[in-house]
Design a protein around this motif. Structure first.
Motif, PDB file in Angstrom:
ATOM      1  N   ARG A 200      -0.277 -25.263   7.996  1.00  0.00           N
ATOM      2  CA  ARG A 200       0.930 -25.984   7.589  1.00  0.00           C
ATOM      3  C   ARG A 200       1.832 -25.092   6.717  1.00  0.00           C
ATOM      4  NH1 ARG A 200      -0.031 -29.124   3.950  1.00  0.00           N
ATOM      5  NH2 ARG A 200       1.557 -30.712   4.274  1.00  0.00           N
ATOM      6  N   ASP A 201       3.012 -25.640   6.432  1.00  0.00           N
ATOM      7  CA  ASP A 201       3.954 -25.006   5.494  1.00  0.00           C
ATOM      8  C   ASP A 201       4.257 -23.555   5.883  1.00  0.00           C
ATOM      9  OD1 ASP A 201       4.426 -27.264   4.031  1.00  0.00           O
ATOM     10  OD2 ASP A 201       2.823 -26.902   2.605  1.00  0.00           O
ATOM     11  N   VAL A 202       4.358 -22.695   4.861  1.00  0.00           N
ATOM     12  CA  VAL A 202       4.771 -21.312   5.136  1.00  0.00           C
ATOM     13  C   VAL A 202       3.597 -20.459   5.622  1.00  0.00           C
ATOM     14  CG1 VAL A 202       4.375 -20.447   2.811  1.00  0.00           C
ATOM     15  CG2 VAL A 202       6.204 -19.445   4.173  1.00  0.00           C
ATOM     16  N   PHE A 203       2.420 -21.084   5.696  1.00  0.00           N
ATOM     17  CA  PHE A 203       1.247 -20.304   6.087  1.00  0.00           C
ATOM     18  C   PHE A 203       1.368 -19.826   7.535  1.00  0.00           C
ATOM     19  CE2 PHE A 203      -0.260 -22.389   2.341  1.00  0.00           C
ATOM     20  CZ  PHE A 203      -1.023 -21.395   1.743  1.00  0.00           C
ATOM     21  N   ASN A 204       0.816 -18.650   7.754  1.00  0.00           N
ATOM     22  CA  ASN A 204       0.676 -18.082   9.100  1.00  0.00           C
ATOM     23  C   ASN A 204      -0.814 -18.070   9.417  1.00  0.00           C
ATOM     24  OD1 ASN A 204       3.130 -15.357   9.490  1.00  0.00           O
ATOM     25  ND2 ASN A 204       3.430 -17.485   8.903  1.00  0.00           N
ATOM     26  N   ALA A 205      -1.125 -18.017  10.679  1.00  0.00           N
ATOM     27  CA  ALA A 205      -2.522 -17.805  11.076  1.00  0.00           C
ATOM     28  C   ALA A 205      -2.510 -17.071  12.402  1.00  0.00           C
ATOM     29  CB  ALA A 205      -3.259 -19.117  11.197  1.00  0.00           C
ATOM     30  N   ILE A 206      -3.503 -16.234  12.560  1.00  0.00           N
ATOM     31  CA  ILE A 206      -3.574 -15.441  13.788  1.00  0.00           C
ATOM     32  C   ILE A 206      -4.973 -15.602  14.347  1.00  0.00           C
ATOM     33  CG2 ILE A 206      -3.348 -13.136  14.807  1.00  0.00           C
ATOM     34  CD1 ILE A 206      -1.733 -13.801  11.461  1.00  0.00           C
ATOM     35  N   PHE A 207      -5.034 -16.234  15.497  1.00  0.00           N
ATOM     36  CA  PHE A 207      -6.297 -16.467  16.189  1.00  0.00           C
ATOM     37  C   PHE A 207      -6.507 -15.285  17.145  1.00  0.00           C
ATOM     38  CE2 PHE A 207      -8.240 -17.992  20.113  1.00  0.00           C
ATOM     39  CZ  PHE A 207      -9.413 -18.562  19.647  1.00  0.00           C
ATOM     40  N   VAL A 208      -7.698 -14.690  17.064  1.00  0.00           N
ATOM     41  CA  VAL A 208      -7.990 -13.508  17.882  1.00  0.00           C
ATOM     42  C   VAL A 208      -9.276 -13.758  18.656  1.00  0.00           C
ATOM     43  CG1 VAL A 208      -8.526 -11.021  17.810  1.00  0.00           C
ATOM     44  CG2 VAL A 208      -6.901 -11.981  16.173  1.00  0.00           C
ATOM     45  N   HIS A 209      -9.254 -13.425  19.934  1.00  0.00           N
ATOM     46  CA  HIS A 209     -10.498 -13.497  20.710  1.00  0.00           C
ATOM     47  C   HIS A 209     -10.818 -12.107  21.241  1.00  0.00           C
ATOM     48  CE1 HIS A 209     -13.677 -15.085  23.247  1.00  0.00           C
ATOM     49  NE2 HIS A 209     -13.239 -14.241  24.161  1.00  0.00           N
ATOM     50  N   GLY A 210     -11.969 -11.591  20.814  1.00  0.00           N
ATOM     51  CA  GLY A 210     -12.437 -10.287  21.312  1.00  0.00           C
ATOM     52  C   GLY A 210     -13.622 -10.503  22.233  1.00  0.00           C
TER      53      GLY A 210
ATOM     54  N   ASP B 157      -8.211 -30.258  17.487  1.00  0.00           N
ATOM     55  CA  ASP B 157      -9.512 -29.591  17.389  1.00  0.00           C
ATOM     56  C   ASP B 157      -9.394 -28.066  17.354  1.00  0.00           C
ATOM     57  OD1 ASP B 157      -8.483 -29.596  19.906  1.00  0.00           O
ATOM     58  OD2 ASP B 157     -10.369 -30.018  20.939  1.00  0.00           O
ATOM     59  N   HIS B 158      -8.167 -27.536  17.403  1.00  0.00           N
ATOM     60  CA  HIS B 158      -8.004 -26.078  17.321  1.00  0.00           C
ATOM     61  C   HIS B 158      -7.634 -25.701  15.887  1.00  0.00           C
ATOM     62  CE1 HIS B 158      -6.603 -21.987  17.966  1.00  0.00           C
ATOM     63  NE2 HIS B 158      -7.260 -22.026  19.106  1.00  0.00           N
ATOM     64  N   PRO B 159      -8.188 -24.581  15.371  1.00  0.00           N
ATOM     65  CA  PRO B 159      -7.886 -24.243  13.959  1.00  0.00           C
ATOM     66  C   PRO B 159      -6.398 -24.015  13.673  1.00  0.00           C
ATOM     67  CG  PRO B 159      -9.248 -22.529  15.016  1.00  0.00           C
ATOM     68  CD  PRO B 159      -9.205 -23.694  15.951  1.00  0.00           C
ATOM     69  N   LEU B 160      -5.604 -23.651  14.675  1.00  0.00           N
ATOM     70  CA  LEU B 160      -4.168 -23.450  14.417  1.00  0.00           C
ATOM     71  C   LEU B 160      -3.451 -24.763  14.082  1.00  0.00           C
ATOM     72  CD1 LEU B 160      -3.299 -20.854  17.227  1.00  0.00           C
ATOM     73  CD2 LEU B 160      -3.289 -20.425  14.756  1.00  0.00           C
TER      74      LEU B 160
ATOM     75  N   MET C 273     -10.228 -15.956  13.057  1.00  0.00           N
ATOM     76  CA  MET C 273      -8.867 -16.343  12.681  1.00  0.00           C
ATOM     77  C   MET C 273      -8.527 -15.790  11.297  1.00  0.00           C
ATOM     78  SD  MET C 273      -6.831 -19.854  13.322  1.00  0.00           S
ATOM     79  CE  MET C 273      -6.725 -20.706  11.770  1.00  0.00           C
ATOM     80  N   PHE C 274      -7.329 -15.282  11.175  1.00  0.00           N
ATOM     81  CA  PHE C 274      -6.801 -14.764   9.911  1.00  0.00           C
ATOM     82  C   PHE C 274      -5.774 -15.781   9.410  1.00  0.00           C
ATOM     83  CE2 PHE C 274      -8.078 -11.294  12.577  1.00  0.00           C
ATOM     84  CZ  PHE C 274      -8.709 -10.408  11.722  1.00  0.00           C
TER      85      PHE C 274
END
Ligand code: HSE
Length: 404
Positions: A273-283, A266-269, A290-291
């Motif tokens: 998959r694969d070579v993709f990166n993602a950066i979850f940020v909480h302000g 249930d978390h977007p991270l 998320m980027f």
């Protein structure tokens, strides 16, 4: 017209030249004037390459060429990259770099040098490859106190974990494929032992705190100990295993770590998959964002570098403030952070002994794996370590990710 020198004609340097020469018109529109590659520094010759005449082997030729206004550093490593970048900034030339090692170690100093010389030191490509992240953090999110950044920051290991989890393939086999695709570092330990992700989260923690975070202070674990059995348990828990780089603030303390973690579906991270990166940020104002995008590879990384060249071209003679003081940030000991832990143990350990050491736990079983596995309740990492050491028989421990 703005003239650029590119230091290093490897994968990323060649990508930068390709982007600048392919998107000539749109880049000129965005920058307000054409941007031209005037020189390329590399020790090698490139016979037959369309840019071979631009290649020089001596940095002094670039240093003394007064027509060059922006320098792109894609050499990697600390030296001579540091000396060349520092010299360029002292000459008032903006620098765009993809070199996370350089940024993690000398970021504060090079930002100050750029400020003192009315130019810019920009490093969008150093974290998250082609994903716009540094500029959003230093421009768009400046109204917030950033309380957590958790990223999948290494494309190679995410690629490997995806293939191992979904296709049951062996570690070495998927590493070789990632290397062939141009994702991996020169030395594979930098990816698989988490060192690359460590430098990236050190940079992000420095940026969100404004103070120097030494990567050596960040607890770092890689993925070399992750097995096919771990993925079977993860599946049974409706979770994935991701190499996460996490930086967070709690009760006035700063924490950071790199480790493989279980991420619930249930978390977007989970879906990255694969070579993709993602950066979850909480302000504290913007809440969760998320980027997402390609975190490695020639053209995605070059795209980020060139965006810094365009930013530099738009700001000739003007420094854009980035707050990153050389003063050191103290990270709190991980022993004090709280979390839940997935543990695999020899089956001879009794449930009574397990619960006496760890408190109430949730058991997980997987057909055909003859051992005892469970997830603890919330406990400090120090308490977990003491319990695990006193009981022994731990086959594996993977932290369970939760938002801080
Ligand atoms: N080896 C790195 C990765 C390259 O796989 O993410 C980009 O920093």
């Amino acid at each position: 017209m703005i003239n650029v020198a590119v230091l290093g004609y490897g994968t990323i340097g060649a990508g930068v030249v390709q982007v600048l020469q392919t998107n000539v018109e749109s880049i000129a529109k965005n920058a307000g004037q054409p941007i031209v590659v005037k020189r390329i520094l590399d020790l090698r010759e490139f016979p037959g390459d369309p840019n071979e005449k631009l290649v020089v082997h001596d940095y002094n030729i670039i240093k003394e060429d007064e027509d060059i206004q922006i320098v792109v550093e894609c050499m990697g490593g600390l030296n001579p990259a540091y000396t060349f970048v520092k010299t360029a900034l002292e000459q008032g030339r903006s620098v765009a770099t993809s070199n996370k090692e350089l940024v993690a170690k000398y970021g504060a100093e090079l930002i100050a040098t750029a400020r003192a010389n009315a130019c810019n030191f920009l490093f969008e490509a150093s974290v998250g490859g082609g994903i716009p992240l540094i500029r959003p953090l230093t421009s768009c999110l400046t109204a917030d106190v950033i309380q957590e950044i958790t990223g999948i920051l290494n494309g190679t290991t995410n690629y490997m974990l995806t293939k191992m989890g979904e296709e049951g393939r062996a570690f070495e086999d998927v590493l070789k494929e990632a290397q062939e695709r141009g994702y991996a570092e020169l030395h594979p330990e930098a990816d698989v032992e988490g060192y690359d992700a460590c430098r990236k989260i050190a940079i992000l923690t420095s940026l969100i705190s404004g103070y120097q975070v030494n990567f050596e202070d960040i607890h770092t674990e890689g993925i070399t100990h992750i097995t096919a059995e771990d993925f079977r348990y993860a599946k049974a828990m409706n979770s994935g295993i991701k190499l996460l780089a996490k930086s967070w603030k709690k009760d006035g303390n700063n924490y950071a770590m790199v480790a493989p973690m279980l991420v619930g579906h249930d978390h977007p991270l989970y879906a990255v998959r694969d070579v993709f990166n993602a950066i979850f940020v909480h302000g504290n104002m913007v809440d969760d964002i998320m980027f997402y995008g390609k975190g490695a590879g020639k053209l995605p990384t070059a795209s980020a570098v060139v965006s810094d060249v365009v930013e530099s071209a738009k700001a000739l003679g003007v420094n854009h403030r980035i707050f990153w003081s050389p003063e050191k940030l103290s990270l709190q000991s991980l022993a004090k952070c709280e979390g839940r832990y997935f543990v695999r143990m020899d089956k001879e350990v009794s449930p009574e002994d397990i619960e006496e050491s760890f408190g109430p736990v949730d058991y997980i079983s997987v057909d055909g794996i003859d051992e005892t596995a469970f997830v603890t309740g919330i406990m400090t990492e120090g308490s977990y370590r003491r319990a695990a050491a006193s009981l022994g028989h731990v086959i594996q421990m993977i932290r369970v990710y939760s938002k801080s």
